[in-house]
Design an enzyme around this catalytic site. Structure first.
Site, PDB file in Angstrom:
ATOM      1  N   ILE A  92      20.835 -39.258 -23.873  1.00  0.00           N
ATOM      2  CA  ILE A  92      19.780 -39.895 -24.678  1.00  0.00           C
ATOM      3  C   ILE A  92      17.994 -40.014 -25.257  1.00  0.00           C
ATOM      4  O   ILE A  92      18.089 -39.758 -23.428  1.00  0.00           O
ATOM      5  CB  ILE A  92      19.559 -41.819 -24.642  1.00  0.00           C
ATOM      6  CG1 ILE A  92      20.425 -42.662 -24.827  1.00  0.00           C
ATOM      7  CG2 ILE A  92      18.765 -42.159 -25.105  1.00  0.00           C
ATOM      8  CD1 ILE A  92      21.095 -43.987 -24.124  1.00  0.00           C
ATOM      9  N   HIS A 109      26.688 -37.043 -34.770  1.00  0.00           N
ATOM     10  CA  HIS A 109      28.248 -38.298 -33.911  1.00  0.00           C
ATOM     11  C   HIS A 109      29.310 -38.829 -34.860  1.00  0.00           C
ATOM     12  O   HIS A 109      29.395 -38.109 -36.513  1.00  0.00           O
ATOM     13  CB  HIS A 109      27.110 -39.268 -34.231  1.00  0.00           C
ATOM     14  CG  HIS A 109      27.760 -40.427 -33.877  1.00  0.00           C
ATOM     15  ND1 HIS A 109      27.709 -40.236 -31.981  1.00  0.00           N
ATOM     16  CD2 HIS A 109      28.185 -41.853 -34.165  1.00  0.00           C
ATOM     17  CE1 HIS A 109      28.353 -42.118 -32.085  1.00  0.00           C
ATOM     18  NE2 HIS A 109      28.213 -42.760 -33.076  1.00  0.00           N
TER      19      HIS A 109
HETATM   20  C1  GAR Z   1      31.562 -34.199 -30.234  1.00  0.00           C
HETATM   21  O1  GAR Z   1      32.685 -35.392 -31.367  1.00  0.00           O
HETATM   22  C2  GAR Z   1      30.457 -35.051 -31.180  1.00  0.00           C
HETATM   23  O2  GAR Z   1      30.291 -35.631 -32.616  1.00  0.00           O
HETATM   24  C3  GAR Z   1      30.305 -36.206 -29.927  1.00  0.00           C
HETATM   25  O3  GAR Z   1      30.683 -35.074 -28.658  1.00  0.00           O
HETATM   26  C4  GAR Z   1      31.280 -34.673 -29.319  1.00  0.00           C
HETATM   27  C5  GAR Z   1      31.440 -33.205 -28.401  1.00  0.00           C
HETATM   28  O4  GAR Z   1      32.368 -32.287 -28.784  1.00  0.00           O
HETATM   29  N1  GAR Z   1      28.605 -36.756 -29.835  1.00  0.00           N
HETATM   30  C6  GAR Z   1      28.785 -37.812 -29.738  1.00  0.00           C
HETATM   31  O5  GAR Z   1      29.708 -38.487 -29.175  1.00  0.00           O
HETATM   32  C7  GAR Z   1      26.828 -37.968 -29.627  1.00  0.00           C
HETATM   33  N2  GAR Z   1      27.053 -39.291 -30.367  1.00  0.00           N
HETATM   34  P1  GAR Z   1      32.567 -31.081 -28.270  1.00  0.00           P
HETATM   35  O6  GAR Z   1      31.193 -30.639 -26.611  1.00  0.00           O
HETATM   36  O7  GAR Z   1      33.197 -29.859 -28.035  1.00  0.00           O
HETATM   37  O8  GAR Z   1      31.032 -30.211 -29.588  1.00  0.00           O
END
Ligand code: GAR
Length: 208
Positions: A92, A109
């Site tokens: 955050i 998100h």
């Molecule tokens: C993704 O699904 C993204 O949307 C989520 O984390 C994952 C990261 O994957 N983000 C959140 O939850 C933010 N609040 P990645 O590292 O493979 O891109």
């Protein structure tokens, strides 16, 4: 040539999708740096292999959120970015940090915001009996997982879906909408007007 700095915490698959589309589609931009808050973030290896500067600003090495945010801002500003992209960045950020990058800070998100901000979005969507889920790219405001929406993907929930299956189908759409949103930004095709985002050319802001 616009400069992009991408912040990650782990796998970095959205970061990879942005780096790849940027090169393939010859955006007027380049990814100047990838910065992680965890030294073990797997995405750092990909960035390094692609000749992108990497840095780690370890949140555990800072006594307060303010100190971490200040160190992170210094690492970002060293690359003079036009755009800062949060790609699975799971810390955050304080209001002062968000204010500093206002209008040039994007996040993705894995839910159809404003539904399900925070963690475990797919589990919560399944528990709520949602029939449609998705992902949202938005400009960041000080409120968690909140801010002017650039692009959303809609994904139907199928019989028998569990958290993993749903997360995988939503993630595949994230890899489409996040590069698209970043491309629109670097091509100056986004207008924020009274908290709402418009695409100048009238392109659809939803992927179904
Ligand atoms: C993704 O699904 C993204 O949307 C989520 O984390 C994952 C990261 O994957 N983000 C959140 O939850 C933010 N609040 P990645 O590292 O493979 O891109």
């Amino acid at each position: 040539m616009k400069r992009i700095v991408i912040l990650i915490s782990g796998r970095g698959s959205n970061m990879q999708a942005i780096v790849q589309r940027c090169a393939e589609q010859r955006w007027p931009a380049r990814v100047a740096a990838v910065i992680a808050n965890r030294p073990e973030a797997q995405g750092l290896a990909f960035a390094h292999e692609h000749g992108i500067a990497t840095a780690v600003v370890d949140h555990k090495a800072h006594a307060s959120r303010e100190a971490f945010d200040a160190a992170l801002a210094a690492a970002i500003d060293a690359h003079a970015p036009d755009l800062v992209v949060l790609a699975g960045f799971m810390r955050i950020l304080g209001a002062a940090f968000v204010q500093r990058y206002q209008g040039r800070l994007l996040n993705i998100h894995p839910s159809l915001l404003p539904a399900f901000p925070g963690l475990h979005t797919h589990r919560r969507a399944l528990a709520a009996g949602c029939k449609l889920v998705g992902a949202t790219v938005h400009f960041v405001t000080p409120e968690l997982d909140h801010g002017p929406i650039v692009l959303q993907s809609a994904v139907p929930v199928l019989q028998g879906d569990d958290e993993e299956a749903l997360a995988a189908r939503v993630l595949a759409t994230e890899h489409v909408i996040y590069p698209q949103a970043v491309r629109w930004f670097v091509e100056d095709r986004l207008v924020i007007d009274e908290g709402l985002v418009r695409q100048r050319d009238g392109a659809s802001q939803v992927l179904i």
